[in-house]
Design a protein around this motif. Structure first.
Motif, PDB file in Angstrom:
ATOM      1  N   GLU A  62       0.844  -1.194   0.000  1.00 21.16           N
ATOM      2  CA  GLU A  62       0.000   0.000   0.000  1.00 21.16           C
ATOM      3  C   GLU A  62       0.878   1.242   0.000  1.00 21.16           C
ATOM      4  O   GLU A  62       1.889   1.294   0.694  1.00 21.16           O
ATOM      5  N   MET A  63       0.463   2.230  -0.779  1.00 20.36           N
ATOM      6  CA  MET A  63       1.133   3.523  -0.792  1.00 20.36           C
ATOM      7  C   MET A  63       0.281   4.493   0.011  1.00 20.36           C
ATOM      8  O   MET A  63      -0.930   4.593  -0.202  1.00 20.36           O
ATOM      9  N   LYS A  64       0.910   5.170   0.982  1.00 25.10           N
ATOM     10  CA  LYS A  64       0.210   6.124   1.836  1.00 25.10           C
ATOM     11  C   LYS A  64       1.015   7.407   1.936  1.00 25.10           C
ATOM     12  O   LYS A  64       2.202   7.422   1.641  1.00 25.10           O
ATOM     13  N   THR A  65       0.358   8.451   2.390  1.00 25.30           N
ATOM     14  CA  THR A  65       1.048   9.697   2.700  1.00 25.30           C
ATOM     15  C   THR A  65       0.940   9.910   4.198  1.00 25.30           C
ATOM     16  O   THR A  65      -0.152   9.959   4.740  1.00 25.30           O
ATOM     17  N   GLU A  66       2.091   9.999   4.865  1.00 25.88           N
ATOM     18  CA  GLU A  66       2.137  10.228   6.304  1.00 25.88           C
ATOM     19  C   GLU A  66       3.013  11.439   6.568  1.00 25.88           C
ATOM     20  O   GLU A  66       4.181  11.446   6.165  1.00 25.88           O
ATOM     21  N   GLY A  68       3.063  14.209   5.181  1.00 29.68           N
ATOM     22  CA  GLY A  68       3.508  14.804   3.924  1.00 29.68           C
ATOM     23  C   GLY A  68       4.508  13.963   3.147  1.00 29.68           C
ATOM     24  O   GLY A  68       4.958  14.365   2.078  1.00 29.68           O
ATOM     25  N   GLN A  69       4.869  12.784   3.649  1.00 29.35           N
ATOM     26  CA  GLN A  69       5.843  11.913   2.989  1.00 29.35           C
ATOM     27  C   GLN A  69       5.142  10.662   2.455  1.00 29.35           C
ATOM     28  O   GLN A  69       4.302  10.076   3.126  1.00 29.35           O
ATOM     29  N   THR A  70       5.532  10.229   1.265  1.00 31.35           N
ATOM     30  CA  THR A  70       4.993   9.000   0.704  1.00 31.35           C
ATOM     31  C   THR A  70       5.722   7.817   1.318  1.00 31.35           C
ATOM     32  O   THR A  70       6.948   7.787   1.350  1.00 31.35           O
ATOM     33  N   VAL A  71       4.951   6.865   1.833  1.00 31.74           N
ATOM     34  CA  VAL A  71       5.518   5.643   2.392  1.00 31.74           C
ATOM     35  C   VAL A  71       4.805   4.446   1.772  1.00 31.74           C
ATOM     36  O   VAL A  71       3.669   4.544   1.320  1.00 31.74           O
ATOM     37  N   TYR A  72       5.513   3.327   1.773  1.00 32.21           N
ATOM     38  CA  TYR A  72       4.980   2.092   1.214  1.00 32.21           C
ATOM     39  C   TYR A  72       4.966   1.051   2.324  1.00 32.21           C
ATOM     40  O   TYR A  72       5.975   0.833   2.993  1.00 32.21           O
ATOM     41  N   GLU A  73       3.798   0.434   2.528  1.00 22.57           N
ATOM     42  CA  GLU A  73       3.666  -0.598   3.549  1.00 22.57           C
ATOM     43  C   GLU A  73       3.446  -1.931   2.847  1.00 22.57           C
ATOM     44  O   GLU A  73       2.489  -2.089   2.097  1.00 22.57           O
ATOM     45  N   ALA A  74       4.344  -2.868   3.104  1.00 22.16           N
ATOM     46  CA  ALA A  74       4.250  -4.180   2.479  1.00 22.16           C
ATOM     47  C   ALA A  74       3.953  -5.235   3.531  1.00 22.16           C
ATOM     48  O   ALA A  74       4.500  -5.198   4.631  1.00 22.16           O
ATOM     49  N   GLU A  75       3.061  -6.161   3.184  1.00 23.46           N
ATOM     50  CA  GLU A  75       2.804  -7.342   4.001  1.00 23.46           C
ATOM     51  C   GLU A  75       3.500  -8.502   3.308  1.00 23.46           C
ATOM     52  O   GLU A  75       3.190  -8.835   2.170  1.00 23.46           O
ATOM     53  N   VAL A  76       4.479  -9.095   3.997  1.00 25.05           N
ATOM     54  CA  VAL A  76       5.270 -10.178   3.440  1.00 25.05           C
ATOM     55  C   VAL A  76       5.125 -11.397   4.343  1.00 25.05           C
ATOM     56  O   VAL A  76       5.227 -11.280   5.569  1.00 25.05           O
ATOM     57  N   VAL A  77       4.890 -12.564   3.749  1.00 32.23           N
ATOM     58  CA  VAL A  77       4.795 -13.796   4.524  1.00 32.23           C
ATOM     59  C   VAL A  77       6.100 -14.561   4.355  1.00 32.23           C
ATOM     60  O   VAL A  77       6.496 -14.905   3.242  1.00 32.23           O
ATOM     61  N   ILE A  78       6.779 -14.796   5.497  1.00 31.24           N
ATOM     62  CA  ILE A  78       8.048 -15.512   5.518  1.00 31.24           C
ATOM     63  C   ILE A  78       7.903 -16.687   6.480  1.00 31.24           C
ATOM     64  O   ILE A  78       7.624 -16.485   7.664  1.00 31.24           O
ATOM     65  N   ASP A  79       8.085 -17.899   5.971  1.00 30.73           N
ATOM     66  CA  ASP A  79       7.968 -19.111   6.792  1.00 30.73           C
ATOM     67  C   ASP A  79       6.661 -19.139   7.579  1.00 30.73           C
ATOM     68  O   ASP A  79       6.635 -19.464   8.765  1.00 30.73           O
ATOM     69  N   GLY A  80       5.582 -18.739   6.947  1.00 36.11           N
ATOM     70  CA  GLY A  80       4.265 -18.782   7.569  1.00 36.11           C
ATOM     71  C   GLY A  80       3.944 -17.621   8.484  1.00 36.11           C
ATOM     72  O   GLY A  80       2.844 -17.526   9.008  1.00 36.11           O
ATOM     73  N   GLN A  81       4.902 -16.714   8.704  1.00 32.39           N
ATOM     74  CA  GLN A  81       4.652 -15.547   9.557  1.00 32.39           C
ATOM     75  C   GLN A  81       4.509 -14.295   8.697  1.00 32.39           C
ATOM     76  O   GLN A  81       5.296 -14.077   7.778  1.00 32.39           O
ATOM     77  N   GLU A  82       3.517 -13.487   9.045  1.00 30.51           N
ATOM     78  CA  GLU A  82       3.312 -12.236   8.316  1.00 30.51           C
ATOM     79  C   GLU A  82       4.177 -11.143   8.928  1.00 30.51           C
ATOM     80  O   GLU A  82       4.195 -10.950  10.136  1.00 30.51           O
ATOM     81  N   LYS A  83       4.887 -10.443   8.063  1.00 35.00           N
ATOM     82  CA  LYS A  83       5.772  -9.360   8.487  1.00 35.00           C
ATOM     83  C   LYS A  83       5.326  -8.083   7.780  1.00 35.00           C
ATOM     84  O   LYS A  83       5.119  -8.079   6.576  1.00 35.00           O
ATOM     85  N   ASP A  84       5.139  -7.015   8.552  1.00 33.19           N
ATOM     86  CA  ASP A  84       4.766  -5.716   7.994  1.00 33.19           C
ATOM     87  C   ASP A  84       6.019  -4.862   7.902  1.00 33.19           C
ATOM     88  O   ASP A  84       6.722  -4.675   8.899  1.00 33.19           O
ATOM     89  N   VAL A  85       6.305  -4.349   6.702  1.00 31.14           N
ATOM     90  CA  VAL A  85       7.499  -3.540   6.472  1.00 31.14           C
ATOM     91  C   VAL A  85       7.062  -2.196   5.907  1.00 31.14           C
ATOM     92  O   VAL A  85       6.326  -2.142   4.923  1.00 31.14           O
ATOM     93  N   LYS A  86       7.499  -1.119   6.550  1.00 31.25           N
ATOM     94  CA  LYS A  86       7.203   0.231   6.081  1.00 31.25           C
ATOM     95  C   LYS A  86       8.478   0.789   5.460  1.00 31.25           C
ATOM     96  O   LYS A  86       9.533   0.799   6.098  1.00 31.25           O
ATOM     97  N   VAL A  87       8.374   1.255   4.194  1.00 32.56           N
ATOM     98  CA  VAL A  87       9.540   1.695   3.434  1.00 32.56           C
ATOM     99  C   VAL A  87       9.313   3.114   2.916  1.00 32.56           C
ATOM    100  O   VAL A  87       8.242   3.431   2.392  1.00 32.56           O
ATOM    101  N   ALA A  88      10.344   3.958   3.030  1.00 30.81           N
ATOM    102  CA  ALA A  88      10.295   5.312   2.486  1.00 30.81           C
ATOM    103  C   ALA A  88      10.467   5.243   0.967  1.00 30.81           C
ATOM    104  O   ALA A  88      10.920   4.231   0.422  1.00 30.81           O
TER     105      ALA A  88
END
Length: 126
Positions: A62-66, A68-88
């Motif tokens: 997902e692309m969001k504005t927080e 005034g900055q654009t950030v990207y939030e990714a949901e990644v599943v690694i070995d059955g666990q969901e990991k949320d990563v926020k990237v500039a």
């Protein structure tokens, strides 16, 4: 008397204009905070590289504005666990967290199984 009338009209116009500006600012902020779902090919190259470096399966970006900055939030599943990563936008990792919601659900299910086992033990004693 006519002078007082014009002062009152002027004050009312200023109040209405102020309210209009406030309503516009709130509406603009709500639009800016809405997330837009993207594919990995739609994000900037630096963001794509950072997300792919996490490994696993990308569930959603997902692309969001927080602030005034654009950030990207990714949901990644690694070995059955969901990991949320926020990237500039420049690919910098802003935050990472493992989503424990699934583990809590499993723990609740296990507790229910213990109750059933106790009931089975009681039936065997009869």
């Amino acid at each position: 008397m006519l002078k007082k009338h014009w002062k009152l009209v002027g004050i009312m116009v200023m109040v209405v204009a102020g309210l209009a500006l406030c309503i516009g600012a709130v509406a603009n902020k709500q639009v800016a905070e809405q997330a837009k779902t993207l594919s990995v090919d739609q994000v900037p190259a630096a963001v794509k590289a950072t997300i792919l470096a996490q490994g696993g399966t990308i569930e959603e970006i997902e692309m969001k504005t927080e602030d005034g900055q654009t950030v990207y939030e990714a949901e990644v599943v690694i070995d059955g666990q969901e990991k949320d990563v926020k990237v500039a936008a420049d690919g910098t990792v802003l935050s990472q967290k493992v989503d424990d919601d699934d583990e809590e659900d499993e723990a609740d299910d296990d507790e229910g199984d213990d109750d059933e086992d106790e009931n089975d033990d009681e039936d065997e004693d009869d």
